[in-house]
Design an enzyme around this catalytic site. Structure first.
Site, PDB file in Angstrom:
ATOM      1  CE  LYS A 183       1.251  -0.292   9.024  1.00  0.00           C
ATOM      2  NZ  LYS A 183       2.399  -0.710   8.273  1.00  0.00           N
ATOM      3  NE  ARG A 194     -14.614  -0.714 -10.033  1.00  0.00           N
ATOM      4  CZ  ARG A 194     -14.112   0.438 -10.753  1.00  0.00           C
ATOM      5  NH1 ARG A 194     -15.142   1.089 -11.468  1.00  0.00           N
ATOM      6  NH2 ARG A 194     -12.920   0.509 -10.926  1.00  0.00           N
ATOM      7  CG  HIS A 225     -13.107   5.615  -9.296  1.00  0.00           C
ATOM      8  ND1 HIS A 225     -13.807   5.013 -10.292  1.00  0.00           N
ATOM      9  CD2 HIS A 225     -11.983   5.192  -9.669  1.00  0.00           C
ATOM     10  CE1 HIS A 225     -13.255   4.427 -10.892  1.00  0.00           C
ATOM     11  NE2 HIS A 225     -11.940   4.487 -10.592  1.00  0.00           N
ATOM     12  CG  LEU A 254       4.432   3.879   7.533  1.00  0.00           C
ATOM     13  CD1 LEU A 254       3.140   4.844   7.243  1.00  0.00           C
ATOM     14  CD2 LEU A 254       4.187   2.725   7.986  1.00  0.00           C
ATOM     15  NE  ARG A 283       1.754   3.512  11.967  1.00  0.00           N
ATOM     16  CZ  ARG A 283       2.862   2.594  11.813  1.00  0.00           C
ATOM     17  NH1 ARG A 283       4.125   3.063  11.572  1.00  0.00           N
ATOM     18  NH2 ARG A 283       2.685   1.421  12.006  1.00  0.00           N
ATOM     19  CE1 TYR A 339      -0.819  -1.301   5.332  1.00  0.00           C
ATOM     20  CE2 TYR A 339      -0.145  -2.965   6.942  1.00  0.00           C
ATOM     21  CZ  TYR A 339       0.326  -2.079   6.069  1.00  0.00           C
ATOM     22  OH  TYR A 339       1.519  -1.917   5.444  1.00  0.00           O
ATOM     23  CD  GLU A 349       8.556   3.583   3.591  1.00  0.00           C
ATOM     24  OE1 GLU A 349       8.711   3.576   4.901  1.00  0.00           O
ATOM     25  OE2 GLU A 349       7.771   3.668   2.819  1.00  0.00           O
TER      26      GLU A 349
END
Ligand SMILES: Cc1ncc(COP(=O)(O)O)c(C=O)c1O
Length: 282
Positions: A148, A101, A103, A204, A53, A34, A180
Site C-alpha cells: 500500500k 536527495r 535514491h 492490493l 497490513r 499508508y 483491481e
C-alpha cells in the site's frame, strides 16, 4: 470540519499548521506507505487487520515500524476521538523521513508519521440501488501492487480516466486478466458464485478480501480466488467493488456494456446486508 486536529510526528496540531520538510522522501520520491481505517460510531472496524497490513507494507519497503501495534491503535483512537463526527476514515501515512536527495535508503533517518481523519460517507442508498458505471483500462502500474504505497501515480491516472468519462471507477486488466480498481478490489458473480483475483503482487489485498470470505461463508455463497478474464468480467451476472470507502458497491455498466440485468444483483444484496451486520457487531 475545516481544520481538524491531525497527528504529525508526536504532536496533535490543526491540519492547517501541520508542516513537513520539502526533503521528506515521501514528497521527493513517494517513498512511503499508508493505510485507511474506517471508523463506525467511533469504533475502528477491522483495525487489527489494517494495522497488520501497515506492518506488511512497512516491512516490504524496509522501514522499521516507528510504533507497536498497540501504539498504532492508540494513535488511531486519539485522532478519531478529536473529530466531531462518528463515522470516519482515518488516513495513516509513514514515509522514510527527511534526508539529502539520494535514491538509495539514507542511514539513521526517522520515519515521518502523519495521521488525519475525515467524515466517512459511504455511497448513498440511491447510488447503491441504481448501481454504478465503470470504465475498463489496461493496468499500467508497477509489479508490487500488494504494497500500500503512497506512490500512486498509476492509480491517479486510472482514476482520472474514469472521472473524465463520468464513471465511478476504472476497472484494470493486465494481459487480459482482471486486477483491481484504481482504489478498490473487484469481484464477479457467475451462476451464484463469487470470484476475485488471486492475492498476489498484482493487486492490493483489501481488508475486505478477508471480510468477503467471512461474509460468503456466513451467507453460503461459494467463493474462489482465481485469474479472471476480461470476457468473464463483461459477461458476469454481477460485478461488485469493495473498499473501506465504498464498502460493497454494485457495478451495472462497464464502458458501453450493461452488466447482468443492468440492476444490482442478488449476491450483492446478500453481501451488502451481511456487511452492514458485521459493521453493527464490530
Ligand atoms: C488499489 C486498491 N485496491 C484495493 C483497495 C481495497 O482495500 P480495502 O478493502 O482495505 O479498503 C484499495 C483501497 O483503497 C485500493 O486503493
Amino acid at each position: 470540519m475545516d481544520d481538524p486536529l491531525v497527528y504529525l510526528n508526536g504532536e496533535m496540531t490543526p491540519l492547517s499548521e501541520a508542516k513537513i520538510s520539502v526533503l521528506d522522501r515521501g514528497f521527493i520520491f513517494g517513498d512511503g506507505v499508508y493505510e485507511v481505517v474506517p471508523i463506525y460510531q467511533r469504533k475502528a472496524f477491522r483495525a487489527e487487520q489494517h494495522i497488520a497490513r501497515l506492518f506488511r507494507s512497512l516491512a516490504a519497503i524496509e522501514i522499521d515500524s516507528p510504533h507497536t501495534r498497540e501504539e498504532w491503535m492508540a494513535l488511531v483512537n486519539q485522532v478519531s476521538s478529536a473529530h466531531p463526527v462518528e463515522d470516519q476514515l482515518v488516513y495513516i501515512q509513514v514515509t522514510r523521513g527527511v534526508a539529502k536527495r539520494l535514491h538509495a535508503f539514507p542511514k539513521d533517518t526517522t520515519p515521518t508519521v502523519f495521521i488525519m481523519t475525515s467524515h466517512h460517507t459511504p455511497p448513498s442508498s440511491e447510488v447503491r440501488a441504481k448501481g454504478v458505471a465503470c470504465v475498463s483500462i489496461e493496468d499500467k502500474r508497477w509489479l508490487r501492487c500488494e504494497i500500500k504505497s503512497i506512490s500512486l501515480l498509476g492509480n491517479v491516472l486510472a482514476a482520472q480516466y474514469a472521472s473524465e468519462q463520468s464513471a465511478v471507477e476504472s476497472i484494470q486488466f493486465r494481459d487480459g486478466f482482471l486486477t483491481e480498481g484504481a482504489a478498490c478490489n473487484v469481484w464477479i458473480v457467475k451462476d451464484g458464485k463469487l470470484a476475485g483475483p488471486p492475492k498476489d503482487n498484482l493487486i492490493l489485498e483489501g481488508i475486505r478480501y478477508g471480510l468477503m470470505e467471512e461474509l460468503c461463508k456466513a451467507e453460503g455463497v461459494p467463493l474462489e480466488f482465481r485469474r479472471i478474464t476480461r470476457d468473464e468480467v463483461f459477461s458476469a451476472d454481477e460485478v461488485i467493488l469493495s473498499s473501506a470507502g465504498k464498502e460493497v458497491l454494485p457495478v451495472v455498466r462497464i464502458d458501453e456494456q450493461t452488466i447482468g440485468s443492468g440492476k444490482p444483483g442478488a449476491i450483492f444484496g446478500k453481501l451488502y446486508a451481511a456487511y452492514q451486520l458485521a459493521k453493527a457487531k464490530k
